[in-house]
Design a protein around this motif. Structure first.
Motif, mmCIF file in Angstrom:
data_model
loop_
_atom_site.group_PDB
_atom_site.id
_atom_site.type_symbol
_atom_site.label_atom_id
_atom_site.label_comp_id
_atom_site.label_asym_id
_atom_site.label_seq_id
_atom_site.Cartn_x
_atom_site.Cartn_y
_atom_site.Cartn_z
ATOM 1 N N PHE A 225 0.846 -1.194 0.000
ATOM 2 C CA PHE A 225 0.000 0.000 0.000
ATOM 3 C C PHE A 225 0.880 1.242 0.000
ATOM 4 C CE2 PHE A 225 -3.170 -3.015 1.014
ATOM 5 C CZ PHE A 225 -4.417 -2.430 0.832
ATOM 6 N N GLY A 226 0.428 2.255 -0.717
ATOM 7 C CA GLY A 226 1.120 3.533 -0.723
ATOM 8 C C GLY A 226 0.599 4.430 0.388
ATOM 9 N N PHE A 227 1.371 5.456 0.733
ATOM 10 C CA PHE A 227 1.011 6.356 1.826
ATOM 11 C C PHE A 227 1.184 7.804 1.380
ATOM 12 C CE2 PHE A 227 2.408 2.393 3.703
ATOM 13 C CZ PHE A 227 1.445 2.143 4.667
ATOM 14 N N LEU A 228 0.153 8.604 1.606
ATOM 15 C CA LEU A 228 0.207 10.039 1.352
ATOM 16 C C LEU A 228 -0.224 10.741 2.632
ATOM 17 C CD1 LEU A 228 -1.410 10.219 -2.224
ATOM 18 C CD2 LEU A 228 1.002 10.533 -1.649
ATOM 19 N N ASN A 229 0.749 11.244 3.394
ATOM 20 C CA ASN A 229 0.422 11.952 4.622
ATOM 21 C C ASN A 229 -0.082 13.353 4.289
ATOM 22 O OD1 ASN A 229 2.724 13.468 4.012
ATOM 23 N ND2 ASN A 229 4.032 12.279 5.389
ATOM 24 N N GLN A 230 -0.361 14.121 5.339
ATOM 25 C CA GLN A 230 -0.972 15.433 5.113
ATOM 26 C C GLN A 230 -0.050 16.355 4.328
ATOM 27 O OE1 GLN A 230 -4.334 16.085 6.209
ATOM 28 N NE2 GLN A 230 -3.913 17.535 4.572
ATOM 29 N N ASN A 231 1.254 16.304 4.579
ATOM 30 C CA ASN A 231 2.190 17.157 3.839
ATOM 31 C C ASN A 231 2.194 16.808 2.358
ATOM 32 O OD1 ASN A 231 2.964 18.533 6.155
ATOM 33 N ND2 ASN A 231 4.687 17.162 6.586
ATOM 34 N N LYS A 232 2.206 15.514 2.051
ATOM 35 C CA LYS A 232 2.189 15.106 0.644
ATOM 36 C C LYS A 232 0.865 15.465 -0.015
ATOM 37 C CE LYS A 232 5.521 11.287 0.928
ATOM 38 N NZ LYS A 232 5.738 9.835 0.683
ATOM 39 N N MET A 233 -0.239 15.351 0.734
ATOM 40 C CA MET A 233 -1.536 15.721 0.170
ATOM 41 C C MET A 233 -1.605 17.224 -0.091
ATOM 42 S SD MET A 233 -3.397 13.104 -0.437
ATOM 43 C CE MET A 233 -4.979 13.897 -0.617
ATOM 44 N N ASP A 234 -1.050 18.026 0.798
ATOM 45 C CA ASP A 234 -1.019 19.476 0.574
ATOM 46 C C ASP A 234 -0.198 19.810 -0.665
ATOM 47 O OD1 ASP A 234 -2.534 19.805 2.846
ATOM 48 O OD2 ASP A 234 -0.826 20.272 4.151
ATOM 49 N N GLU A 235 0.893 19.075 -0.852
ATOM 50 C CA GLU A 235 1.727 19.282 -2.044
ATOM 51 C C GLU A 235 0.962 18.930 -3.314
ATOM 52 O OE1 GLU A 235 5.940 17.608 -3.966
ATOM 53 O OE2 GLU A 235 5.177 16.819 -2.064
ATOM 54 N N LEU A 236 0.229 17.819 -3.281
ATOM 55 C CA LEU A 236 -0.556 17.431 -4.445
ATOM 56 C C LEU A 236 -1.685 18.418 -4.715
ATOM 57 C CD1 LEU A 236 -0.745 13.553 -3.945
ATOM 58 C CD2 LEU A 236 0.522 14.784 -5.712
ATOM 59 N N SER A 237 -2.296 18.936 -3.662
ATOM 60 C CA SER A 237 -3.353 19.942 -3.846
ATOM 61 C C SER A 237 -2.793 21.191 -4.521
ATOM 62 C CB SER A 237 -3.974 20.299 -2.497
ATOM 63 O OG SER A 237 -4.601 19.181 -1.916
ATOM 64 N N LYS A 238 -1.587 21.561 -4.150
ATOM 65 C CA LYS A 238 -0.947 22.715 -4.779
ATOM 66 C C LYS A 238 -0.658 22.440 -6.256
ATOM 67 C CE LYS A 238 3.063 25.777 -4.385
ATOM 68 N NZ LYS A 238 4.326 26.065 -3.634
ATOM 69 N N LEU A 239 -0.183 21.224 -6.554
ATOM 70 C CA LEU A 239 0.065 20.871 -7.953
ATOM 71 C C LEU A 239 -1.230 20.872 -8.748
ATOM 72 C CD1 LEU A 239 2.650 17.950 -7.551
ATOM 73 C CD2 LEU A 239 3.108 20.335 -8.134
ATOM 74 N N ALA A 240 -2.314 20.396 -8.126
ATOM 75 C CA ALA A 240 -3.604 20.369 -8.822
ATOM 76 C C ALA A 240 -4.075 21.775 -9.163
ATOM 77 C CB ALA A 240 -4.642 19.644 -7.968
ATOM 78 N N SER A 241 -3.792 22.729 -8.271
ATOM 79 C CA SER A 241 -4.223 24.111 -8.534
ATOM 80 C C SER A 241 -3.461 24.743 -9.692
ATOM 81 C CB SER A 241 -4.040 24.952 -7.267
ATOM 82 O OG SER A 241 -2.662 25.071 -6.930
ATOM 83 N N GLU A 242 -2.308 24.180 -10.039
ATOM 84 C CA GLU A 242 -1.516 24.728 -11.146
ATOM 85 C C GLU A 242 -2.056 24.324 -12.511
ATOM 86 O OE1 GLU A 242 2.386 23.281 -10.468
ATOM 87 O OE2 GLU A 242 2.725 24.420 -8.615
ATOM 88 N N THR A 243 -3.051 23.450 -12.535
ATOM 89 C CA THR A 243 -3.533 22.922 -13.814
ATOM 90 C C THR A 243 -4.778 23.637 -14.331
ATOM 91 O OG1 THR A 243 -4.994 21.264 -12.787
ATOM 92 C CG2 THR A 243 -2.685 20.654 -13.099
ATOM 93 N N VAL A 244 -5.206 24.694 -13.658
ATOM 94 C CA VAL A 244 -6.494 25.314 -14.012
ATOM 95 C C VAL A 244 -6.490 25.903 -15.416
ATOM 96 C CG1 VAL A 244 -7.173 25.767 -11.635
ATOM 97 C CG2 VAL A 244 -5.743 27.420 -12.840
ATOM 98 N N CYS A 245 -5.337 26.274 -15.921
ATOM 99 C CA CYS A 245 -5.270 26.884 -17.255
ATOM 100 C C CYS A 245 -4.937 25.879 -18.350
ATOM 101 C CB CYS A 245 -4.236 28.005 -17.257
ATOM 102 S SG CYS A 245 -4.657 29.393 -16.176
ATOM 103 N N SER A 246 -4.821 24.613 -18.007
ATOM 104 C CA SER A 246 -4.493 23.590 -19.001
ATOM 105 C C SER A 246 -5.745 23.098 -19.703
ATOM 106 C CB SER A 246 -3.777 22.413 -18.335
ATOM 107 O OG SER A 246 -2.543 22.810 -17.782
ATOM 108 N N ASN A 247 -5.573 22.685 -20.957
ATOM 109 C CA ASN A 247 -6.700 22.110 -21.701
ATOM 110 C C ASN A 247 -7.231 20.863 -21.012
ATOM 111 O OD1 ASN A 247 -5.635 24.026 -23.454
ATOM 112 N ND2 ASN A 247 -6.241 22.869 -25.276
ATOM 113 N N GLN A 248 -6.316 19.985 -20.606
ATOM 114 C CA GLN A 248 -6.686 18.738 -19.952
ATOM 115 C C GLN A 248 -5.621 18.388 -18.922
ATOM 116 O OE1 GLN A 248 -9.368 17.220 -19.955
ATOM 117 N NE2 GLN A 248 -10.397 17.244 -21.934
ATOM 118 N N THR A 249 -6.033 17.579 -17.957
ATOM 119 C CA THR A 249 -5.116 17.134 -16.910
ATOM 120 C C THR A 249 -5.229 15.629 -16.739
ATOM 121 O OG1 THR A 249 -5.293 19.234 -15.715
ATOM 122 C CG2 THR A 249 -4.464 17.338 -14.483
ATOM 123 N N ILE A 250 -4.081 14.994 -16.627
ATOM 124 C CA ILE A 250 -4.021 13.560 -16.337
ATOM 125 C C ILE A 250 -3.111 13.357 -15.139
ATOM 126 C CG2 ILE A 250 -2.978 11.393 -17.140
ATOM 127 C CD1 ILE A 250 -4.310 11.712 -19.747
#
Length: 667
Positions: A225-250
């Motif tokens: 099993f993989g683990f994403l603690n709160q710090n890693k989740m906050d980092e991913l949330s920040k990366l997700a916010s960077e995609t708002v201007c992209s045509n598509q996100t994967i």
């Protein structure tokens, strides 16, 4: 034993009617509570994994650019394609053909398809010992992987992005360790999650690679099993916010979301803006599930790719006017075909892609690849041939159609591609021009990909554990059944549990051992080479880090159901025969060969499974873990002592039970 005799007197004494009614009420309450819990669990599973979200294009969840030009036409515009490969498992010990095939993939396949990007989603190397049990990072495997990339010059032909899998994190004490060969030999060489933007003249496309591998990385199997603690989740949330201007996100990762333990708000919600999540890890479950695709509650597709290791699979994906299409392919099987317009209805996502462009499109669009020249691309819809698609440029073919002719319902498009070498590939899927309710995915695939398996395993373990403890304690203090001249098997079985639970030499070891499985450390040893840790059913502690229990709960269920409970039942069976006056040498005459031999074989098999678990522990975590393992190693002599006592004990309690069964006929 005065205590046992006193208890025996209390069993035989008549119980007042209010006491009997109170006990019946307690039993009834327990049954109702258990039934409600199971009903809630069943409802949860049915609600989340059998019903697909009812998104439709016109239901307010449609894409804002669904009706905006440009639309798919004759020219090869607004389209690019890329590849995914997963679970390479480059090994120094097995399958010598694996690496040459991978090298051929990096040369011939890449040269033919010419993808814009290639994603290798984890388990780049095997990292197992020669006996396939232990785990260690072999530098030669990483050198082989890097040499293949360099010798094939694939890094000069395309953008190659590789991310870590659980095998790439086996037995690594820290990210700065010299054994973290991913930093030295991979193409990306940077730990952690990251955001890659692919730029085109018709827009930007975001790819977020999520790294859920544990750090430090325990030996197998406790990083399944993989683990994403709160710090890693906050980092991913920040990366997700960077995609708002992209045509598509994967999003991409190695683990399926069902095998990731993530902090709030959860990995599936964080990636909700993405059209798809691409992963590997499950290897088709040994061939039982060759296709593992589904859609989560947010509408994001989750697409697990079969492994390269045994199945030699890879995936071709494309964005055509922001419409997402893909096909899973077998290595060295040509031609490779992908229909990009109209796209598959099953994999449609109205919230993430402009499906309205299909009804405004003027041409059917196909990508066809082969080392040999493509000679024909025959297109048909609902069994009616439309003709041969015209070669426009590179691998791109198109043929005119009238989308309005297929505006109602779903239809089936099929493309037959043939190359000059005579090889033929037929590809097809169902499609819809107008809005429809999304088609459901396979219920089992959805359950495997989307369920929170660590939570379900935890709940199931607790239920099994509580049921086991309640049975032991309940029989200790409840009145035993009155035996008649001809008692049935059920009555005798209940009586045998009373014998076990009311004899201290069996009651306390069985109860305490069962409780220890839930609360005590299973073993203490080198969870990582050079670093001692402790493994509990609820998690692993190593080097000041705590990893929440996941696979350990499943092992706990196996421990209880395949050892603790069978051992208890076997002891009851032995004690029942003892009370009938049998000993080990003479017990067969009371039960017969047909009943006795299978019983002993069954117990011996389960006992050998426990012995093998001890051997697995020795090979995997070392000598210290073997000797400091109450649940595994210590349980073996404990079981032998209890079985020996069951056949040889002749104290006052056994004599008392023998007297009660003297006039009972075993039926």
């Amino acid at each position: 034993m005065p205590e046992v005799e006193w208890l025996a007197g209390s069993w035989l004494s008549p119980q007042p009617a209010p006491v009997r009614r109170l006990r019946m009420l307690r039993v009834f309450s327990m049954l109702v509570a258990t039934g409600l819990l199971l009903a809630c669990l069943t409802a949860y599973v049915l609600e989340n994994y059998t019903v697909q979200p009812a998104f439709t294009e016109g239901s307010g969840g449609g894409h804002p650019r669904a009706e905006q030009p440009p639309y798919p036409g004759r020219a090869m515009d607004n389209i690019f394609w890329f590849l995914q490969v997963s679970d390479l498992h480059i090994s120094r010990f097995i399958d010598p053909q694996r690496t040459p095939d991978f090298k051929k993939f990096c040369t011939e396949t890449i040269d033919v398809i010419k993808p814009a990007i290639v994603f290798a989603t984890g388990d780049l190397t095997d990292a197992k010992t020669k006996n396939r049990i232990g785990s260690v990072q072999h530098e030669v495997e990483w050198q082989t992987y890097q040499a293949t990339l360099k010798q094939s010059r694939v890094l000069e032909k395309t953008k190659w992005i590789d991310i870590k899998g659980n095998h790439d994190a086996f037995n690594i004490p820290s990210l700065k360790s010299i054994n973290n060969y991913y930093r030295k030999y991979s193409a990306h060489r940077q730990d952690g999650s990251f955001h890659y933007v692919h730029q085109t003249n018709f827009g930007n496309y975001s790819f977020i690679c999520a790294d859920a591998t544990p750090s430090p990385g325990p030996k197998r199997p406790f990083n399944f099993f993989g683990f994403l603690n709160q710090n890693k989740m906050d980092e991913l949330s920040k990366l997700a916010s960077e995609t708002v201007c992209s045509n598509q996100t994967i999003w991409l990762g190695h683990y399926t979301t069902s095998t990731i333990i993530s902090a709030s708000p959860g990995i599936q919600k964080v990636m909700s803006s993405a059209i798809a999540y691409l992963c590997g890890h499950l290897h088709t479950l040994g061939g039982l599930m060759p296709v593992l695709h589904s859609r989560n509650e947010q509408g994001t597709l989750e697409l697990e790719l079969a492994d390269w290791m045994d199945n030699r699979k890879y995936r071709l994906l494309a964005f055509d006017h922001d419409l997402f299409s893909f096909v899973d392919l077998k290595f060295d099987k040509w031609p490779a075909v992908l229909i990009t317009n109209p796209k598959s209805a099953l994999y449609s996502s109205p919230r993430h892609e402009p499906l309205g462009k299909i009804k405004h499109s003027t041409h059917i669009r196909v990508l066809a690849f082969s080392p040999s020249q493509i000679t024909s691309v025959l297109v048909s819809i609902d069994g009616i041939a439309l003709g041969n698609a015209v070669h426009i440029e590179g691998p791109f073919f198109s043929i005119a159609w009238k989308a309005e002719d297929y505006s109602k319902g779903t239809h089936y498009i099929e493309v037959q591609v043939q190359d000059i070498a005579g090889r033929i590939t037929v590809s097809g899927h169902s499609f819809a021009v107008e809005e429809i309710k999304l088609l459901p995915f396979d219920i089992m695939a959805s359950f495997i990909l989307l369920a929170r398996h660590h939570i379900m395993a935890r709940v199931l373990f607790i239920l099994v554990f509580l049921a086991n403890v309640i049975i032991i304690v309940a029989f200790r203090y409840r009145r035993k059944p009155q035996l008649k001249e001809s008692s049935g098997v059920f009555t005798l079985t209940i009586f045998s549990f009373h014998v076990l639970c009311k004899t201290n030499i069996f009651y306390y070891p069985v109860l305490l051992f069962t409780c220890y499985v839930a609360v005590g450390p299973w073993f203490v040893g080198e969870v990582i080479d050079g670093q001692f840790g402790a493994c509990f059913v609820f998690g692993i502690v190593v080097d000041g880090h705590f990893f929440e229990g996941s696979l350990s709960f499943i092992f706990g269920i196996f421990q209880l159901t395949l050892f603790n409970i069978p051992l208890m039942c076997y002891l009851c069976w032995c004690l029942l025969l003892r009370c009938r006056g049998a000993c080990f040498r003479s017990h067969i005459k009371y039960t017969g060969w047909i009943r006795t031999v299978p019983m002993h074989i069954f117990i011996v098999v389960l006992f050998m499974w426990q012995v093998y678990s001890c051997y697995f522990l020795l090979i995997t975590y070392g000598t210290a873990a073997f000797f400091l393992s109450p649940v595994r190693t210590w349980s073996v002599p404990l079981a032998l002592v209890l079985v020996y006592k069951a056949w040889t004990l002749n104290n006052s309690s056994i004599r008392m039970f023998k007297a009660e069964m003297k006039n009972c006929t075993y039926s």
